[in-house]
Scaffold this motif. Sequence first.
Motif, short mmCIF file in Angstrom:
data_model
loop_
_atom_site.label_atom_id
_atom_site.label_comp_id
_atom_site.label_asym_id
_atom_site.label_seq_id
_atom_site.Cartn_x
_atom_site.Cartn_y
_atom_site.Cartn_z
N ASP A 264 1.24 -1.33 -0.22
CA ASP A 264 0.12 -0.14 -0.57
C ASP A 264 1.22 1.09 -0.24
O ASP A 264 0.44 2.58 -0.83
CB ASP A 264 -0.51 0.09 0.94
N ASP A 265 2.03 1.12 0.34
CA ASP A 265 2.37 2.34 0.21
C ASP A 265 4.18 2.45 -0.10
O ASP A 265 5.40 1.76 0.29
CB ASP A 265 3.17 2.82 1.90
N PRO A 266 4.18 3.23 -1.71
CA PRO A 266 5.51 2.45 -2.47
C PRO A 266 6.58 3.66 -2.01
O PRO A 266 7.75 2.85 -2.41
CB PRO A 266 5.18 4.02 -3.75
N ALA A 267 7.16 4.04 -0.56
CA ALA A 267 7.63 4.67 -0.03
C ALA A 267 8.48 3.53 1.06
O ALA A 267 9.28 3.97 1.12
CB ALA A 267 7.79 6.37 0.69
N LEU A 268 7.59 2.36 1.14
CA LEU A 268 8.33 1.78 2.22
C LEU A 268 9.06 0.63 0.99
O LEU A 268 9.64 -0.01 1.84
CB LEU A 268 7.18 1.51 2.82
N VAL A 269 8.94 0.52 -0.30
CA VAL A 269 9.41 -0.22 -1.31
C VAL A 269 10.96 -0.71 -1.13
O VAL A 269 11.57 -1.29 -0.41
CB VAL A 269 9.34 -0.92 -2.34
N GLU A 270 11.27 0.16 -1.25
CA GLU A 270 12.72 0.56 -1.24
C GLU A 270 13.26 0.23 0.58
O GLU A 270 14.36 -0.51 0.96
CB GLU A 270 13.47 1.98 -1.14
N PRO A 271 13.41 0.80 1.14
CA PRO A 271 13.84 0.52 2.48
C PRO A 271 13.20 -1.24 3.19
O PRO A 271 14.24 -2.12 3.50
CB PRO A 271 13.07 1.39 3.64
N ALA A 272 12.11 -1.62 2.03
CA ALA A 272 12.02 -3.12 3.37
C ALA A 272 12.59 -4.30 2.46
O ALA A 272 13.12 -5.26 2.46
CB ALA A 272 10.38 -3.52 2.10
N VAL A 273 12.73 -3.78 0.77
CA VAL A 273 14.06 -4.52 -0.11
C VAL A 273 15.43 -3.51 1.22
O VAL A 273 16.00 -6.03 0.98
CB VAL A 273 14.36 -4.21 -1.24
N GLU A 274 15.78 -3.15 1.61
CA GLU A 274 17.31 -3.76 1.96
C GLU A 274 17.19 -4.23 3.02
O GLU A 274 17.38 -4.88 3.55
CB GLU A 274 17.51 -2.21 2.85
N GLU A 275 15.83 -4.29 3.93
CA GLU A 275 15.89 -4.85 5.77
C GLU A 275 15.27 -6.37 5.50
O GLU A 275 16.00 -7.74 5.57
CB GLU A 275 14.53 -4.08 6.48
N LEU A 276 14.70 -6.80 4.06
CA LEU A 276 14.90 -8.00 3.56
C LEU A 276 16.25 -8.75 2.89
O LEU A 276 16.45 -9.68 3.40
CB LEU A 276 13.84 -8.19 2.47
N ILE A 330 10.54 -3.47 8.11
CA ILE A 330 10.72 -2.68 6.98
C ILE A 330 11.21 -1.29 6.87
O ILE A 330 11.53 -0.93 6.03
CB ILE A 330 9.61 -3.48 5.90
N THR A 331 10.59 -1.02 7.80
CA THR A 331 11.19 0.99 8.26
C THR A 331 12.43 1.84 8.74
O THR A 331 12.45 2.38 8.62
CB THR A 331 9.53 1.30 9.39
N PHE A 361 8.52 -7.40 -5.57
CA PHE A 361 7.49 -7.84 -3.88
C PHE A 361 6.67 -7.02 -4.27
O PHE A 361 5.03 -7.10 -4.21
CB PHE A 361 8.59 -7.51 -3.03
N PRO A 362 6.23 -5.60 -4.51
CA PRO A 362 4.63 -4.65 -4.81
C PRO A 362 3.48 -5.03 -5.77
O PRO A 362 2.64 -5.31 -5.68
CB PRO A 362 5.09 -3.51 -4.59
N ALA A 363 4.48 -5.37 -7.35
CA ALA A 363 3.38 -6.30 -8.19
C ALA A 363 3.21 -7.56 -7.42
O ALA A 363 1.41 -7.49 -7.81
CB ALA A 363 4.21 -6.37 -9.15
#
Length: 398
Positions: A264-276, A330-331, A361-363
Amino acid sequence: MMTEAPELPLHMRRNGLSPVEELARARDSEGVVQVKTPFGVPAYVVCRYEDVRQVLADPARFSSALTPFPGAEQLDADELATMQAGQLIGFDPPEHTRLRRMLTPEFTVRRMRRLEPRITEIVRTALDDLERAGKPADLVEHFALPVPSLVICELLGVPQADRAEFHERSVRLLDTSLPLEQRVAAQREDRAYMAGLVARAQAEPGEDMLGMLVREHGHDLSTDELIGIAGLLLLAGHETTSNMLGLGTLALLRHPEQAAMIRDDPALVEPAVEELLRWLSVVQVLPPRTTTTDVEVGGHAIPAGSLVFCSFPAANRDPAFVDDPETLDITRGAAGHVAFGHGVHHCLGAPLARMEMRIAFPALLRRFPGLALADPAEPVDFRVFSLVYGVRTLRVTW
C-alpha cells in the motif's frame, strides 16, 4: 547406492529463516571460531559485522586468489587455469580490478533503469502465469524462478529454451551435499555451454552484454576470460535474486502486516528490500579468503595460510550493527548490510537485483492482496546445503 550427505558446516546452518543459535552465540561471545571444513581442512569463521567488513575490505591480507579452487586436485594445471579465467571472485587486485573495470559501466544504476520497463513486463507475465496455474500454485516455479532467470538470460543473450537446463545445472553447482566429482562435472558442463554462447557472440556480437564485451573489450579479454565472466554473471544474477524472491515472499507472508505496508505504500518498498536483504542473507558466505600473513581479527590470532569464512547471516544480525536485529522491520532500511558483500568484491549486480525486487514484491502483493501460504502447517523445503539459501517450492493461494 546412496551416499550420506556431509555434515553442514556451522556457517551454513539455519533454523528456518534465521541463523542457528550456535552461530549467534559464536558471534556474541568469541566472534571468530575455528571449524573443520567438509574436506577436513581447518578454517576460521568470522561472525561479527565489523570484523566481516574488515576481512572483506583487505584483499592484501585476506586473498581470494590464494584460496584453493574447489575440486582443483581433479584438474591438471591447464584445465585449472582455464576454469579460473574470468572468475572475478577468485582474483585480487590488480587482476580483479582489470576485469571488473570492463563490467562496471554495464551495472550502473543509470544503465539498470533502462531495463525497468522490460523487467516490469517480465514480472507482469510471470504473475499472469501464476494466476493461470490456479491455486494452490508453486510461487517458486511460476514467479521467483522465472523473473530473474529471464532478466539475466536476456541481458547476456541466453536463448529462453536453455533456461531450464541452466537452472538444473546451477543447482548442482551450488549444492555442497553433492560429491565433489559431480560438482566438477557440472562446472565442466557449464563451461562448455558458455563457450558456445561466447563463440556465437564473437561471430556476431549482438546488443546484449556479451556482445558489448566482445565489441568493446575483445582485444583485452581472452576467450577463456569471456567464458568465465559469462558463467559467473549468469549464475550470480539468477540464483541470488530468485532465492530472495522466494524466501522474501515467505518472510512477508509470515509478517502479513508488513506485506500490507509494502503493498500500500510505495515509499516503503526501497527500505523493505534492504531490510529483507539484511534479515535473510541468502548468500550464506562468499568463497573463503586465505590469509597472506599472520593476522588478528576481533582479538583472535589467525596464522598465515588459513582459510577464513565470513558469515553474512551472523554479521547482518549483529546487535552492534542494528538494534533488535532478530526482528524484521521493513521501515528501518538497514543501510550498510553485507548481504551483497563489501569491499572490492561487493556484488557487481546489486543495482539490478535491487531493481528486480523493488518491482517484483509490490507487484505480487498488489495482484494477489489475499496471498497466503496454501498450508501454513506444511513444512518448508529449504535449500539447506546450497551456498545460496532459499526454498525449493512455496505453495501459495490467494
